[in-house]
Design an enzyme around this catalytic site. Sequence first.
Site, mmCIF file in Angstrom:
data_model
loop_
_atom_site.group_PDB
_atom_site.id
_atom_site.type_symbol
_atom_site.label_atom_id
_atom_site.label_comp_id
_atom_site.label_asym_id
_atom_site.label_seq_id
_atom_site.Cartn_x
_atom_site.Cartn_y
_atom_site.Cartn_z
ATOM 1 C CG ASN A 109 38.941 33.665 39.041
ATOM 2 O OD1 ASN A 109 38.605 34.124 40.127
ATOM 3 N ND2 ASN A 109 39.626 34.360 38.147
ATOM 4 C CG HIS A 122 44.864 34.952 38.389
ATOM 5 N ND1 HIS A 122 44.762 35.786 37.298
ATOM 6 C CD2 HIS A 122 43.927 33.979 38.208
ATOM 7 C CE1 HIS A 122 43.800 35.344 36.491
ATOM 8 N NE2 HIS A 122 43.275 34.257 37.024
ATOM 9 C CG ASP A 164 46.661 37.714 33.001
ATOM 10 O OD1 ASP A 164 46.000 36.867 33.637
ATOM 11 O OD2 ASP A 164 46.167 38.436 32.104
ATOM 12 C CB ILE A 165 47.650 38.737 27.548
ATOM 13 C CG1 ILE A 165 46.442 37.875 27.770
ATOM 14 C CG2 ILE A 165 48.698 38.072 26.699
ATOM 15 C CD1 ILE A 165 45.671 37.640 26.480
ATOM 16 C CG HIS A 188 44.692 29.738 35.552
ATOM 17 N ND1 HIS A 188 43.658 29.109 34.889
ATOM 18 C CD2 HIS A 188 44.257 31.000 35.792
ATOM 19 C CE1 HIS A 188 42.656 29.954 34.733
ATOM 20 N NE2 HIS A 188 42.990 31.116 35.285
ATOM 21 C CB VAL A 210 41.854 29.818 30.747
ATOM 22 C CG1 VAL A 210 42.661 28.716 30.066
ATOM 23 C CG2 VAL A 210 41.997 31.137 29.983
HETATM 24 P P1 AMP Z 1 40.507 33.186 34.723
HETATM 25 O O1 AMP Z 1 40.250 31.949 33.896
HETATM 26 O O2 AMP Z 1 39.295 34.013 34.950
HETATM 27 O O3 AMP Z 1 41.204 32.886 36.021
HETATM 28 O O4 AMP Z 1 41.460 34.143 33.914
HETATM 29 C C1 AMP Z 1 42.276 33.726 32.849
HETATM 30 C C2 AMP Z 1 43.396 34.720 32.699
HETATM 31 O O5 AMP Z 1 44.177 34.304 31.593
HETATM 32 C C3 AMP Z 1 42.964 36.158 32.422
HETATM 33 O O6 AMP Z 1 43.519 37.009 33.425
HETATM 34 C C4 AMP Z 1 43.533 36.451 31.032
HETATM 35 O O7 AMP Z 1 44.000 37.787 30.903
HETATM 36 C C5 AMP Z 1 44.646 35.440 30.918
HETATM 37 N N1 AMP Z 1 44.959 35.022 29.576
HETATM 38 C C6 AMP Z 1 44.109 34.628 28.607
HETATM 39 N N2 AMP Z 1 44.772 34.274 27.493
HETATM 40 C C7 AMP Z 1 46.090 34.447 27.775
HETATM 41 C C8 AMP Z 1 47.284 34.254 27.026
HETATM 42 N N3 AMP Z 1 47.269 33.827 25.765
HETATM 43 N N4 AMP Z 1 48.477 34.531 27.637
HETATM 44 C C9 AMP Z 1 48.498 34.990 28.904
HETATM 45 N N5 AMP Z 1 47.406 35.172 29.664
HETATM 46 C C10 AMP Z 1 46.209 34.916 29.108
#
Ligand code: AMP
Length: 122
Positions: free
Chosen positions: A91, A106, A33-34, A104, A100
């Site tokens: 989520n 976490h 995760d970034i 996925h 996103v």
């Molecule tokens: P969520 O959709 O709330 O479960 O979270 C999406 C996760 O994706 C967040 O924790 C972001 O920090 C992570 N994220 C977004 N863009 C990127 C990326 N390009 N590379 C890695 N992680 C990402």
Amino acid sequence: MAYDVNNVFAKILRGEMPAERVYEDDHVLAIKDIHPKAPTHVLVLPKGPYTSLMDFSIRATVEEMGYFFQTITKIAERLGLNDKGFRLVSNIGADAGQIVPHFHVHLLGGKQLGSMAGDSDS
Ligand code: AMP
């Protein structure tokens, strides 16, 4: 919700955006995760076009689902998280703060994570 082929993870899967890949096979990708919330914060995603866990559970085959979750535990083991434990979070939708729209999970670990999954009080 229709699958958005231009979401960030779709672009990463197609190699159009960079990501720190920690595991990959024909069906599953895991990236760092970034914005990590723990010493280990990895996102595990199926390569198929699923918008969320709900969508995955409805449209994926039982074999795909089984393989996905078995692979998550394999990744956790490879990352050395099995002894002390780890947390899985997925989520789903707006109230959960899904950003996103590609399913996925976490995978969080490497520290004492506390008793609650989220930051909000109520
Ligand atoms: P969520 O959709 O709330 O479960 O979270 C999406 C996760 O994706 C967040 O924790 C972001 O920090 C992570 N994220 C977004 N863009 C990127 C990326 N390009 N590379 C890695 N992680 C990402």
